[in-house]
Design a protein around this motif. Sequence first.
Motif, PDB file in Angstrom:
ATOM      1  N   TYR A  59      32.298   7.682  37.933  1.00 30.27           N
ATOM      2  CA  TYR A  59      31.784   8.931  37.369  1.00 30.27           C
ATOM      3  C   TYR A  59      31.966   8.953  35.858  1.00 30.27           C
ATOM      4  CZ  TYR A  59      31.636  10.680  42.120  1.00 30.27           C
ATOM      5  OH  TYR A  59      31.358  10.839  43.449  1.00 30.27           O
ATOM      6  N   ARG A  60      30.949   9.483  35.178  1.00 33.68           N
ATOM      7  CA  ARG A  60      30.980   9.590  33.722  1.00 33.68           C
ATOM      8  C   ARG A  60      30.771  11.038  33.297  1.00 33.68           C
ATOM      9  NH1 ARG A  60      30.988   4.672  31.484  1.00 33.68           N
ATOM     10  NH2 ARG A  60      30.383   2.933  32.803  1.00 33.68           N
ATOM     11  N   HIS A  61      31.432  11.408  32.198  1.00 33.36           N
ATOM     12  CA  HIS A  61      31.251  12.738  31.620  1.00 33.36           C
ATOM     13  C   HIS A  61      29.804  12.845  31.153  1.00 33.36           C
ATOM     14  CE1 HIS A  61      31.490  15.967  28.676  1.00 33.36           C
ATOM     15  NE2 HIS A  61      32.554  16.391  29.361  1.00 33.36           N
TER      16      HIS A  61
ATOM     17  N   LYS B 166      33.915  -1.401  29.846  1.00 37.76           N
ATOM     18  CA  LYS B 166      32.577  -1.907  30.156  1.00 37.76           C
ATOM     19  C   LYS B 166      32.562  -3.395  30.524  1.00 37.76           C
ATOM     20  CE  LYS B 166      27.887  -1.994  28.426  1.00 37.76           C
ATOM     21  NZ  LYS B 166      26.959  -1.537  27.380  1.00 37.76           N
TER      22      LYS B 166
ATOM     23  N   LYS C 234      29.767  10.337  28.223  1.00 34.61           N
ATOM     24  CA  LYS C 234      29.604   9.124  29.051  1.00 34.61           C
ATOM     25  C   LYS C 234      30.924   8.392  29.287  1.00 34.61           C
ATOM     26  CE  LYS C 234      25.257   9.893  29.424  1.00 34.61           C
ATOM     27  NZ  LYS C 234      24.861  10.709  30.540  1.00 34.61           N
ATOM     28  N   ALA C 235      32.046   9.025  28.936  1.00 31.10           N
ATOM     29  CA  ALA C 235      33.360   8.440  29.208  1.00 31.10           C
ATOM     30  C   ALA C 235      33.618   8.497  30.714  1.00 31.10           C
ATOM     31  CB  ALA C 235      34.447   9.211  28.467  1.00 31.10           C
ATOM     32  N   ILE C 236      34.318   7.503  31.231  1.00 31.64           N
ATOM     33  CA  ILE C 236      34.650   7.466  32.653  1.00 31.64           C
ATOM     34  C   ILE C 236      35.683   8.543  32.948  1.00 31.64           C
ATOM     35  CG2 ILE C 236      35.650   6.076  34.508  1.00 31.64           C
ATOM     36  CD1 ILE C 236      34.488   3.608  33.069  1.00 31.64           C
TER      37      ILE C 236
ATOM     38  N   GLY D 255      26.944   8.908  36.896  1.00 31.32           N
ATOM     39  CA  GLY D 255      27.692   7.658  36.968  1.00 31.32           C
ATOM     40  C   GLY D 255      26.928   6.512  37.592  1.00 31.32           C
TER      41      GLY D 255
END
Length: 175
Positions: free
Chosen positions: A156-158, A126, A162-164, A143
């Motif tokens: 893009y995030r899960h 971040k 919210k992990a990349i 994302g």
Amino acid sequence: MLNMMLLLLGLLTASPDHTPATVDSIPRLPVKLAQTQQSNLKPITEFESMGEVSLFDDRDSVVRKKGKPLSINKDVYSGYTEYQYKDITVGLSEDLVYYVHVDVDASAEGCPGKIQLNGQWLPLEKQEIAQALGEPDFTAEDGDVYIRDLAAVKIYRHPATKAIVGVDLFDTIAF
């Protein structure tokens, strides 16, 4: 990724009374960069390349830089041809690079969790992202999007964690 490309294609497709934009007629978005003292990352004010592949490259340049791809796949719906390498996927339209994609688990061979953007290694954390890219120009369900002139980066995030999970560099103007 196909949904994103189809959405972009729809947004960029000209209507009958549309006059095509020129580079000079497109307003530049201000780049808001975060201030931090701990990292030596330089602010990225334009997007040119990711993983050594430039948006200005053609098919021959990609092969010269990256070698023979592990696989070549043609998408019948979009018309894009994807060159799959160990660390990146290169999307070509009419033999010109349209996008470069990096999966986080395959990013930076030997350096997972980093991407090479304009020749600079960017940790996908971040604080480092904020220092190098500033605040996102758009936040979507999947994302964050950062725009510089006619190019953009989407991180893009899960959806749940919210992990990349991946990063795209793409041309915002359709061929």
